[in-house]
Design an enzyme around this catalytic site. Structure first.
Site, PDB file in Angstrom:
ATOM      1  N   GLY A 183       0.869  -1.248   0.296  1.00  0.00           N
ATOM      2  CA  GLY A 183       0.114  -0.126  -0.008  1.00  0.00           C
ATOM      3  C   GLY A 183       0.775   1.791  -0.006  1.00  0.00           C
TER       4      GLY A 183
ATOM      5  N   GLU B  83      -5.093  -7.774  -7.282  1.00  0.00           N
ATOM      6  CA  GLU B  83      -5.131  -7.508  -6.627  1.00  0.00           C
ATOM      7  C   GLU B  83      -3.930  -6.428  -5.819  1.00  0.00           C
ATOM      8  OE1 GLU B  83      -6.779  -9.477  -4.050  1.00  0.00           O
ATOM      9  OE2 GLU B  83      -8.094  -9.813  -5.266  1.00  0.00           O
ATOM     10  N   LEU B  84      -4.002  -5.173  -4.938  1.00  0.00           N
ATOM     11  CA  LEU B  84      -2.530  -5.334  -5.305  1.00  0.00           C
ATOM     12  C   LEU B  84      -1.574  -5.249  -4.588  1.00  0.00           C
ATOM     13  CD1 LEU B  84      -2.056  -1.413  -5.279  1.00  0.00           C
ATOM     14  CD2 LEU B  84      -2.918  -1.394  -2.635  1.00  0.00           C
ATOM     15  N   ASP B  85      -0.344  -5.253  -5.147  1.00  0.00           N
ATOM     16  CA  ASP B  85       1.002  -5.369  -4.715  1.00  0.00           C
ATOM     17  C   ASP B  85       0.702  -6.748  -4.358  1.00  0.00           C
ATOM     18  OD1 ASP B  85       1.879  -3.068  -5.035  1.00  0.00           O
ATOM     19  OD2 ASP B  85       1.340  -2.869  -2.793  1.00  0.00           O
ATOM     20  N   GLU B  86       0.232  -8.105  -5.469  1.00  0.00           N
ATOM     21  CA  GLU B  86      -0.223  -8.822  -4.671  1.00  0.00           C
ATOM     22  C   GLU B  86       0.587 -10.084  -6.069  1.00  0.00           C
ATOM     23  OE1 GLU B  86      -0.379 -10.363  -1.967  1.00  0.00           O
ATOM     24  OE2 GLU B  86      -2.176  -9.200  -0.165  1.00  0.00           O
TER      25      GLU B  86
END
Lengths: 276, 276, 276, 276
Positions: B193, B218-221
């Site tokens: 994040g 998925e953010l940063d996933e």
């Protein structure tokens, strides 16, 4: 042989001048000096290596010129006393025992306390007392209390968790406040909790690591002392990562204890100041 | 000049023998070979550097001997085409432009698309087309769609997010599925994040890092491609960490794009296979 | 449990296809494969991890399809046998003993031979035979011959010089040709010869290192297996560098022996091929 | 904004107390302090970051309390002025230009002087003056003199050799004594002289590096400022090593110039003191 003076207090103007000025007045020669000011926290930290004879008046006079509540300590060349807690894994414990055998650091491993007897031959082979304190049939509090009683007869400066695989009770942590150093097998804050190498494998990271930290009441949340990492690839299984990780854990744990033994380590809230 | 053959398919016995045997029959010489079997996922990945003339029959015959659904590709020496997205920060974008200028990798930066015009002089100074697609007054979907239209005229192999500081819509991600490479300014999965360096500073870590990864919903996933780290100390502010981190980001981002350009990078579920 | 097949021979077309094809015919499954072609030297090297039952016909058939003079070996899961030579320093020797104790690698330390008895308690504490072969009153050749006689009763695969601080005679080196692995306390080819940390200090380098290499008749000139480094500063004395260096030496030496034990190490003229 | 005070002089007792005491008297607050005593050389070095207003009396009073011949300097926030010399290779030069563009360090690249015009578009694209001073038809002394005349109009603090591929004359080196910083493409003192990557390849090393150093009259023998390394393998050709090496050279050169620009760099005989 040099003496180490450690100073920590509320920040103020002229602190370096005051401390080094007093050293000069007392004919103490400064071999090495490190200081750090935490502006946000308004804290001052200093480590001063000195040669010369420190008279009885030095510390009282030093306290006089520093802000109220200043913590000052003089450390001679006596070894730093450490008790190690362990379970069944040999690598961190063996790394420490070997370092002591090599005279590689100024640490005296006074004793090892473990909840299994697996490592007894290793420990006694190095001439170090081994205490089995089984957790069988005890509550966590009872077991921790039994360990604490063994530990307290040694009056150690620090307690090193050399892969001690149980969570310690808040009572135990409070009893040895700011004295317990743990090695966690991940690059914190990644992979808190159990089986970090399996977590790392599942996530597909390309670097794994280990973290030495002081223990407080939040699991894996205490002040970080030192971290190191190594590269991994898609071809490394969780088991392979664990194996590679053990080499890092061993090195990081021994270095963290060495920092403590050389009085290079200060706790600053939830962080550390490390004069490496 | 060598040709690169990439193969991925369901795992089976004798796959290396089948591929290399066919190469031998076709008088193709193997200069370098890498393979990986994901036992749990039952997937086979291989990268083969070849010299010789690949006839028209080679790929059909190869598909014939491999399990159904195998993906095989031949890559000649043409440059890998990349469009870069940026916002205002120069370091990753500049690092890429400079690498291209040095002829340091087999990448053609076709164009840069940015939501501010800050970096226009830098980009055009290197002779690369710069497209301003402002997000002002547009919904995320509208803005992403406007960018996609610019991008699609270039038909790039990969889209590099060179510090593009907005979250992309699922539509955009789906449109360029498995083609978008991002650089995240932390050692994932730590500090997902916003403001990871501030998070790192607050936690008091002793090592910071950067992570190149494929973008999914998925953010940063997304699947991690490459990570690198650098040591920090108590004396480094969040701003100092950010400054040191930018050097790492630049290097990691450029290397990830280079891996893609050299066909050394495969997506395997939520992980990558990297033949470095 | 897997089997390792190592192949080295004159380079030729289709070698990978021939070896992997034969494995396929014999129903051997390839778990991991690495190969390297030295174009200038026209040499081919391959390491193949297999599962399955290798019949008696496999190796003869393999030799049949390979160029004349090919060296092929099958390695099961038996431990690699190592005899260690030492003098007085504990760190590399202790590192190896501890690794064995941890079951961290597939090595059996059969015995330690030393020219002083300093390390006898350490070695015997780990249950490993210790042989004192003093050099007092002997010529170098006589002493080396006395050590060789002790070593030969163990028929080791490799001899590790765990900080054995004497130069070996050409006769000894020839007797154990390509079997002797040394750890040198510098980043070769920098600082060949005596007191490398003092040389490093005098030169004012900012990084020091250690090098594991095979021993040949030229001092510190044999094929390099592995190297690692650590940062130093102006504040580090030669003694401090030596202390930091010992940690690197320990790690590099153990890893070099581990590479040998895992059959990942080939000698190629004055270089090595390492499938790490 | 902070001011940096640098002090170097003959060692004596009480120097830290004297300097910091005077700062305290002048109401200067010490933000960060580093000092080093070279015991053998009897030299004292200190870097002090201050906030507050430094009056005219400060430096004269400081010189009064320090040993004769002390060198003291106050550095405000003005940028450090650098002229870069180059030949044809873009990576170190481009790295510096990009760093300046990013505002990543407190350096003003005043001009680039090169003996070919290859890099003119790159330099001018960044708005930096480019001077072609060809060596064609000139003796080394004549060429160096022509470059020196161009350089002197800029009065730079430092001259950076950004892959300037000619040996400088002793006259030139003397003219800009202690001001010339070079990047050498090896891990000095390994591989002095020409074609270090080819030398590294031939020797079969497993790590290559780069070294930033001050230039004196001995080729590649000047005081080392910074070094960094990267791992290589048997599979890397000399050309591949050169390519990987260029990334290290770029980073090391930029960081060495940055250390100089931040007044963290002192020359101490044939070594440096670096307060990193």
């Amino acid at each position: 042989m040099s003496i180490v003076l450690t100073t920590q207090c509320r920040d103020d103007v002229g602190l370096i001048a005051k401390v080094t000025g007093l050293c000069y007045e007392h004919n103490l020669n400064i071999v090495r000096n490190n200081e750090f000011v935490d502006k946000a926290g308004e804290r001052f930290f200093m480590r001063t290596e000195l040669t010369g004879n420190v008279g009885e008046q030095f510390l009282p006079q030093l306290r006089n010129v520093l802000p109220d509540g200043a913590q000052v300590h003089l450390h001679g060349n006596e070894k730093t006393k450490v008790v190690l807690l362990a379970t069944k894994e040999a690598h961190c414990l063996g790394g420490m025992l070997l370092k002591q055998y090599e005279n590689a650091f100024n640490v005296e491993i006074q004793a090892v306390v473990a909840n299994y007897d697996t490592l007894k031959p290793l420990v006694e082979g190095f001439g170090v007392p081994f205490h089995l304190v089984s957790h069988q049939g005890l509550t966590r509090e009872q077991h921790d209390d039994a360990m604490a009683q063994v530990i307290e007869q040694y009056q150690p400066d620090f307690i090193g968790l050399a892969k001690y695989m149980r969570v310690l009770s808040p009572q135990f942590v409070a009893r040895f406040s700011n004295q317990i150093i743990n090695i966690h097998h991940s690059f914190l804050p990644a992979f808190i909790g159990a089986k970090p190498y399996h977590q790392a494998f599942e996530r597909g990271v390309k670097i794994i690591g280990a973290t030495a930290h002081f223990v407080n009441d939040e699991l894996d949340e205490g002040p970080i002392i030192m971290q190191d990492v190594t590269q991994v690839s898609h071809a490394d299984s969780a088991e392979a990562m664990a194996k590679m990780g053990r080499d890092i854990e061993k090195v990081v744990f021994c270095k963290a204890i060495q920092l403590a033994a050389e009085h290079k380590l200060f706790i600053n809230g939830n962080k550390t100041v490390v004069f490496a």
